[in-house]
Scaffold this motif. Sequence first.
Motif, PDB file in Angstrom:
ATOM      1  N   MET A  53      -2.788  -0.666 -10.757  1.00 25.73           N
ATOM      2  CA  MET A  53      -1.734  -0.153  -9.911  1.00 25.73           C
ATOM      3  C   MET A  53      -0.519   0.145 -10.775  1.00 25.73           C
ATOM      4  SD  MET A  53      -2.043  -2.564  -6.579  1.00 25.73           S
ATOM      5  CE  MET A  53      -1.662  -1.319  -5.391  1.00 25.73           C
ATOM      6  N   ARG A  78       7.818   2.663  -5.132  1.00 26.75           N
ATOM      7  CA  ARG A  78       6.521   2.629  -4.452  1.00 26.75           C
ATOM      8  C   ARG A  78       5.480   2.140  -5.441  1.00 26.75           C
ATOM      9  NH1 ARG A  78       7.086   8.103  -5.567  1.00 26.75           N
ATOM     10  NH2 ARG A  78       5.232   9.051  -6.485  1.00 26.75           N
ATOM     11  N   GLU A 116       1.500   2.588  -6.445  1.00 30.04           N
ATOM     12  CA  GLU A 116       0.325   3.461  -6.268  1.00 30.04           C
ATOM     13  C   GLU A 116      -0.873   2.839  -6.929  1.00 30.04           C
ATOM     14  OE1 GLU A 116       1.591   7.056  -8.248  1.00 30.04           O
ATOM     15  OE2 GLU A 116       2.539   7.765  -6.426  1.00 30.04           O
TER      16      GLU A 116
END
Length: 62
Positions: free
Chosen positions: A1, A60, A62
Amino acid sequence: MRIVLDRPRCEGHGLCEEAAPRLMHLDDEGELVLDTEEVDGADAALAAAAARVCPVAALRVE
């Protein structure tokens, strides 16, 4: 991630730093610095928590 920072959106509130101090910090000018972009395991959970508390949605995962 991976942690993704939308730098122009970041206002330097520091809530993300409180949620994940080993992954990111505010520098002397109040700019967010990612100490790492790639995360996994417990660090991924911390990164997700940091993204959740950002009042301007500048982070964020991902």
